[in-house]
Design a protein around this motif. Structure first.
Motif, PDB file in Angstrom:
ATOM      1  N   GLY A 172      32.276  21.311  21.864  1.00 54.80           N
ATOM      2  CA  GLY A 172      32.946  21.355  20.578  1.00 54.80           C
ATOM      3  C   GLY A 172      33.932  20.240  20.349  1.00 54.80           C
ATOM      4  N   PHE A 173      33.930  19.220  21.217  1.00 59.23           N
ATOM      5  CA  PHE A 173      34.795  18.072  20.988  1.00 59.23           C
ATOM      6  C   PHE A 173      33.960  16.802  21.075  1.00 59.23           C
ATOM      7  N   SER A 174      34.542  15.690  20.690  1.00 61.59           N
ATOM      8  CA  SER A 174      33.841  14.402  20.702  1.00 61.59           C
ATOM      9  C   SER A 174      34.466  13.482  21.736  1.00 61.59           C
ATOM     10  N   LEU A 175      33.690  12.547  22.237  1.00 63.54           N
ATOM     11  CA  LEU A 175      34.216  11.564  23.180  1.00 63.54           C
ATOM     12  C   LEU A 175      33.859  10.170  22.698  1.00 63.54           C
ATOM     13  N   THR A 176      34.712   9.238  23.054  1.00 67.07           N
ATOM     14  CA  THR A 176      34.503   7.841  22.681  1.00 67.07           C
ATOM     15  C   THR A 176      33.699   7.143  23.763  1.00 67.07           C
ATOM     16  N   THR A 177      32.643   6.470  23.391  1.00 69.00           N
ATOM     17  CA  THR A 177      31.805   5.768  24.357  1.00 69.00           C
ATOM     18  C   THR A 177      32.339   4.364  24.614  1.00 69.00           C
ATOM     19  N   GLY A 178      31.975   3.837  25.755  1.00 71.25           N
ATOM     20  CA  GLY A 178      32.409   2.490  26.108  1.00 71.25           C
ATOM     21  C   GLY A 178      31.358   1.433  25.862  1.00 71.25           C
ATOM     22  N   GLY A 179      30.186   1.851  25.416  1.00 67.04           N
ATOM     23  CA  GLY A 179      29.111   0.899  25.183  1.00 67.04           C
ATOM     24  C   GLY A 179      27.945   1.558  24.484  1.00 67.04           C
ATOM     25  N   GLY A 180      27.014   0.739  24.026  1.00 71.12           N
ATOM     26  CA  GLY A 180      25.825   1.245  23.354  1.00 71.12           C
ATOM     27  C   GLY A 180      24.593   1.076  24.209  1.00 71.12           C
ATOM     28  N   LEU A 181      23.438   1.079  23.580  1.00 70.20           N
ATOM     29  CA  LEU A 181      22.183   0.977  24.316  1.00 70.20           C
ATOM     30  C   LEU A 181      22.000  -0.390  24.969  1.00 70.20           C
ATOM     31  N   ASP A 182      22.761  -1.399  24.524  1.00 73.35           N
ATOM     32  CA  ASP A 182      22.693  -2.703  25.183  1.00 73.35           C
ATOM     33  C   ASP A 182      23.159  -2.604  26.629  1.00 73.35           C
ATOM     34  N   ARG A 183      24.158  -1.744  26.885  1.00 74.22           N
ATOM     35  CA  ARG A 183      24.617  -1.529  28.262  1.00 74.22           C
ATOM     36  C   ARG A 183      23.555  -0.804  29.084  1.00 74.22           C
ATOM     37  N   VAL A 184      22.828   0.099  28.447  1.00 70.00           N
ATOM     38  CA  VAL A 184      21.749   0.807  29.134  1.00 70.00           C
ATOM     39  C   VAL A 184      20.671  -0.189  29.562  1.00 70.00           C
ATOM     40  N   ARG A 185      20.345  -1.104  28.679  1.00 74.85           N
ATOM     41  CA  ARG A 185      19.265  -2.058  28.949  1.00 74.85           C
ATOM     42  C   ARG A 185      19.599  -3.032  30.076  1.00 74.85           C
ATOM     43  N   THR A 186      20.890  -3.214  30.371  1.00 72.20           N
ATOM     44  CA  THR A 186      21.279  -4.177  31.406  1.00 72.20           C
ATOM     45  C   THR A 186      21.823  -3.499  32.669  1.00 72.20           C
ATOM     46  N   ALA A 187      21.841  -2.171  32.696  1.00 68.73           N
ATOM     47  CA  ALA A 187      22.415  -1.464  33.839  1.00 68.73           C
ATOM     48  C   ALA A 187      21.470  -1.469  35.030  1.00 68.73           C
ATOM     49  N   ASP A 188      22.047  -1.382  36.218  1.00 72.02           N
ATOM     50  CA  ASP A 188      21.252  -1.242  37.440  1.00 72.02           C
ATOM     51  C   ASP A 188      20.812   0.206  37.640  1.00 72.02           C
ATOM     52  N   GLU A 217      12.569   0.238  28.972  1.00 69.17           N
ATOM     53  CA  GLU A 217      12.924  -1.146  29.324  1.00 69.17           C
ATOM     54  C   GLU A 217      13.643  -1.194  30.673  1.00 69.17           C
ATOM     55  N   THR A 218      14.512  -0.216  30.914  1.00 70.02           N
ATOM     56  CA  THR A 218      15.219  -0.160  32.195  1.00 70.02           C
ATOM     57  C   THR A 218      14.245  -0.054  33.358  1.00 70.02           C
ATOM     58  N   ARG A 219      13.256   0.821  33.221  1.00 65.96           N
ATOM     59  CA  ARG A 219      12.272   0.979  34.289  1.00 65.96           C
ATOM     60  C   ARG A 219      11.401  -0.258  34.441  1.00 65.96           C
ATOM     61  N   GLU A 220      11.025  -0.870  33.335  1.00 68.88           N
ATOM     62  CA  GLU A 220      10.131  -2.026  33.400  1.00 68.88           C
ATOM     63  C   GLU A 220      10.771  -3.208  34.104  1.00 68.88           C
ATOM     64  N   ARG A 221      12.093  -3.308  34.029  1.00 72.18           N
ATOM     65  CA  ARG A 221      12.756  -4.428  34.720  1.00 72.18           C
ATOM     66  C   ARG A 221      13.247  -4.026  36.120  1.00 72.18           C
ATOM     67  N   GLY A 222      12.888  -2.811  36.558  1.00 74.20           N
ATOM     68  CA  GLY A 222      13.197  -2.395  37.927  1.00 74.20           C
ATOM     69  C   GLY A 222      14.479  -1.635  38.102  1.00 74.20           C
ATOM     70  N   GLY A 223      15.106  -1.170  37.009  1.00 73.63           N
ATOM     71  CA  GLY A 223      16.326  -0.388  37.122  1.00 73.63           C
ATOM     72  C   GLY A 223      16.059   1.014  37.627  1.00 73.63           C
ATOM     73  N   ARG A 224      17.110   1.646  38.099  1.00 79.46           N
ATOM     74  CA  ARG A 224      17.015   3.015  38.604  1.00 79.46           C
ATOM     75  C   ARG A 224      17.386   3.984  37.487  1.00 79.46           C
ATOM     76  N   VAL A 225      16.589   5.037  37.321  1.00 78.14           N
ATOM     77  CA  VAL A 225      16.801   5.999  36.239  1.00 78.14           C
ATOM     78  C   VAL A 225      16.966   7.391  36.847  1.00 78.14           C
ATOM     79  N   VAL A 226      18.018   8.081  36.417  1.00 78.03           N
ATOM     80  CA  VAL A 226      18.400   9.352  37.031  1.00 78.03           C
ATOM     81  C   VAL A 226      18.685  10.373  35.932  1.00 78.03           C
ATOM     82  N   SER A 227      18.316  11.624  36.158  1.00 78.37           N
ATOM     83  CA  SER A 227      18.680  12.683  35.218  1.00 78.37           C
ATOM     84  C   SER A 227      19.396  13.797  35.948  1.00 78.37           C
ATOM     85  N   ILE A 228      20.311  14.452  35.220  1.00 83.14           N
ATOM     86  CA  ILE A 228      20.991  15.645  35.704  1.00 83.14           C
ATOM     87  C   ILE A 228      20.616  16.786  34.782  1.00 83.14           C
TER      88      ILE A 228
END
Length: 317
Positions: A53-69, A96-107
């Motif tokens: 029921g509350f909102s949080l401020t993000t530190g980045g957009g999908l561009d950060r996702v695309r460049t993350a390890d 795109e993350t997987r195609e460039r070899g990044g690690r993808v995790v879900s909780i």
């Protein structure tokens, strides 16, 4: 992963994200002197609505996702309804993350996002036990492991509900930086230093019933006597119950057997000794209760697909 180069972690928070699922990777992958992680909470916009029921401020957009390890997708939209399919741009960024070899995790229910992106096709995965049937119905190409804490498929990892996210994130730190660092972080969180992914996620009796006491003191005793022979009868005697009762209650509390738990604890101690001491492999084997260097090598090969010497070369401080 080397302990020196910066490792960028993007936590992808979608609308309806579960605050606890989000806070787990944010806390474990926060920047510390001994860790190389640079962590950013990312979203589709500057503000993300949480399920609390509350909102949080993000530190980045999908561009950060695309460049993350490493990209971590926490669970979202908890309760009776399964998660909705996220926007295409989110799925594209994960692909795109997987195609460039990044690690993808879900909780938890973050597995629905990975499955919707096609990342889990042909792989083993898990999610919260409440939603696993729905995940199976929606995505039949995913092989679901129903009774585990987390699943490691190399650079694609999924965990079951909530607290299993702690187990998975600590497992990733252990894989990246070794047992000593992961154990220090776990102690700071007052969390179990290591639970194998194959343990049961749904434990029918997570708390003791009237008239029973926890076996935690017996487990603690065993951790301080790993260098000694420990049998089921000794554990049951310490707990003041019969071996049969001990087996039943141990499984109810931990989701595993005493033997499996002991082997895991001994391997954990061996890993930390290899990282933090100059003891020989033979000395380490004796100190953790695995007897001989040959037996230690056997367990390392089975559980970690490496040798004690190679492990030390990678993680020794």
């Amino acid at each position: 992963m080397s302990a020196t180069p910066e490792h960028r972690v993007a936590i992808l928070a979608l609308d309806g994200v579960t605050p606890l699922d989000l806070s787990i990777p944010a806390q474990i992958f926060t920047t510390r002197p001994e860790t190389p992680y640079e962590t950013t909470v990312c979203g589709l916009g500057d503000l993300v609505a949480t399920s609390g029921g509350f909102s949080l401020t993000t530190g980045g957009g999908l561009d950060r996702v695309r460049t993350a390890d490493t990209v971590i997708v926490p669970g979202y939209e908890p309760g009776g309804d399964p998660p909705a399919t996220p926007p295409e741009e989110v799925l594209d960024a994960l692909v795109e993350t997987r195609e460039r070899g990044g690690r993808v995790v879900s909780i938890c229910t973050g597995a629905f996002v990975l499955a919707a992106a096609g990342i889990l096709d042909g792989l083993r995965a898990t999610t919260h036990w409440l939603h696993i049937d729905e995940l199976a119905r929606r995505f039949p190409s995913v092989t679901l492991e129903r009774d585990v804490l987390y699943v490691d498929e190399g650079d694609v990892l999924t965990s079951a509900g909530v607290c299993c996210g702690i187990d998975l994130c600590l497992y990733l730190v252990r894989r990246d930086l070794g047992a000593a660092v992961a154990n220090r972080i776990a102690r700071g969180l007052v969390a179990a230093p290591h639970r194998d992914g194959g343990q049961a996620q749904y434990i029918p009796a997570p708390v003791t019933t009237v008239g029973e006491t926890s076996l935690s003191e017996t487990r603690d005793w065993a951790l301080h006597h790993l260098d000694e022979p420990i049998t089921l009868r000794m554990l049951a005697r310490h707990a003041g119950v019969s071996p049969r009762t001990f087996m039943r209650r141990f499984a109810a509390e931990t989701g595993t057997t005493p033997l499996q738990w002991l082997v895991s604890a001994r391997l954990g101690k061996a890993r930390e000794l290899l990282e933090t001491t100059d003891d020989s492999v033979e000395q380490v084997a004796r100190a953790c209760g695995l007897g001989t260097a040959a037996n230690l090598r056997l367990h390392f090969r089975r559980s970690l697909n490496t040798t004690p010497t190679a492990y030390r070369r990678t993680f020794a401080r």
